[in-house]
Design a protein around this motif. Sequence first.
Motif, PDB file in Angstrom:
ATOM      1  N   ASP A 114       1.737   3.150   5.284  1.00 57.31           N
ATOM      2  CA  ASP A 114       0.692   3.145   4.333  1.00 57.31           C
ATOM      3  C   ASP A 114      -0.495   2.259   4.423  1.00 57.31           C
ATOM      4  O   ASP A 114      -1.626   2.585   4.004  1.00 57.31           O
ATOM      5  CB  ASP A 114       1.396   3.090   2.942  1.00 57.31           C
ATOM      6  CG  ASP A 114       2.526   4.133   2.624  1.00 57.31           C
ATOM      7  OD1 ASP A 114       2.145   5.322   3.047  1.00 57.31           O
ATOM      8  OD2 ASP A 114       3.680   3.805   2.086  1.00 57.31           O
ATOM      9  N   TYR A 115      -0.195   1.029   4.565  1.00 65.61           N
ATOM     10  CA  TYR A 115      -1.200   0.251   4.862  1.00 65.61           C
ATOM     11  C   TYR A 115      -2.240   0.372   6.025  1.00 65.61           C
ATOM     12  O   TYR A 115      -3.374  -0.071   5.953  1.00 65.61           O
ATOM     13  CB  TYR A 115      -0.703  -1.226   4.673  1.00 65.61           C
ATOM     14  CG  TYR A 115      -0.921  -2.099   3.259  1.00 65.61           C
ATOM     15  CD1 TYR A 115      -1.604  -2.631   2.820  1.00 65.61           C
ATOM     16  CD2 TYR A 115       0.453  -1.489   2.500  1.00 65.61           C
ATOM     17  CE1 TYR A 115      -1.542  -3.371   1.626  1.00 65.61           C
ATOM     18  CE2 TYR A 115       0.431  -2.051   1.200  1.00 65.61           C
ATOM     19  CZ  TYR A 115      -0.581  -3.035   0.782  1.00 65.61           C
ATOM     20  OH  TYR A 115      -0.502  -3.546  -0.558  1.00 65.61           O
ATOM     21  N   ILE A 118      -4.351   3.098   4.584  1.00 62.26           N
ATOM     22  CA  ILE A 118      -5.315   2.525   3.713  1.00 62.26           C
ATOM     23  C   ILE A 118      -6.482   1.541   4.429  1.00 62.26           C
ATOM     24  O   ILE A 118      -7.642   2.082   4.141  1.00 62.26           O
ATOM     25  CB  ILE A 118      -4.724   1.456   2.837  1.00 62.26           C
ATOM     26  CG1 ILE A 118      -3.878   2.218   1.852  1.00 62.26           C
ATOM     27  CG2 ILE A 118      -5.582   0.795   2.074  1.00 62.26           C
ATOM     28  CD1 ILE A 118      -2.867   1.502   1.004  1.00 62.26           C
ATOM     29  N   LEU A 132      -6.621   6.716  -2.073  1.00 60.65           N
ATOM     30  CA  LEU A 132      -6.238   5.414  -2.040  1.00 60.65           C
ATOM     31  C   LEU A 132      -5.471   4.924  -3.199  1.00 60.65           C
ATOM     32  O   LEU A 132      -4.373   4.289  -3.070  1.00 60.65           O
ATOM     33  CB  LEU A 132      -7.310   4.462  -1.678  1.00 60.65           C
ATOM     34  CG  LEU A 132      -7.965   4.358  -0.225  1.00 60.65           C
ATOM     35  CD1 LEU A 132      -9.234   3.631  -0.198  1.00 60.65           C
ATOM     36  CD2 LEU A 132      -7.074   4.101   0.753  1.00 60.65           C
TER      37      LEU A 132
END
Length: 179
Positions: A114-115, A118, A132
């Motif tokens: 996920d990061y 992002i 986001l």
Amino acid sequence: MSRFSFLPLIGLLFILSASRLQAQNIRISDPIKYNDYMVERQDQFGAELLKLIDLFDVLPEDKSVVDGQLERVVGSAQEGITAMNKLKPLKGDFGLHQSALELFVFYEETMRTDYGKIIDELYKDAPDLDALNEVLLRIEGEESKLDNAFFQAQNSYAKMHNFSLIENSLQEEFDAIED
């Protein structure tokens, strides 16, 4: 004719491998030190994560700076997983050890997937802020459940062993970010 026996050699190998296995396990019998061991690993991870979050305030032009910090955060989560896997759970720890392990596994997976997404999105010319926020809300919901399970286990564990938990200054920093 002389005979050579492998029994002493096999016995020596067994002793060496058994001592190596014991060296891989960490046994902490003091209840406070057991709790502190887990919290210290979480603090190490949290400190690296705060450095990453600080980079989000003003994104460096060079994306590799952010990617590098993300890798340090992932590495810290992996170290937490390794530490929890080596830590021998105390009998009756109310799931404290397991919930700490689950948090580190969640952190490692979330940071890696996920990061990473992002960060990629933030470096686009027109980042999709709604997408986001959706990802961040999902992460927050999942983390909240795991964090609550750890907190409940930690409180039960502390009560059972008659010690008090103190506020973690790193948690205060995360709380300030959320406000």
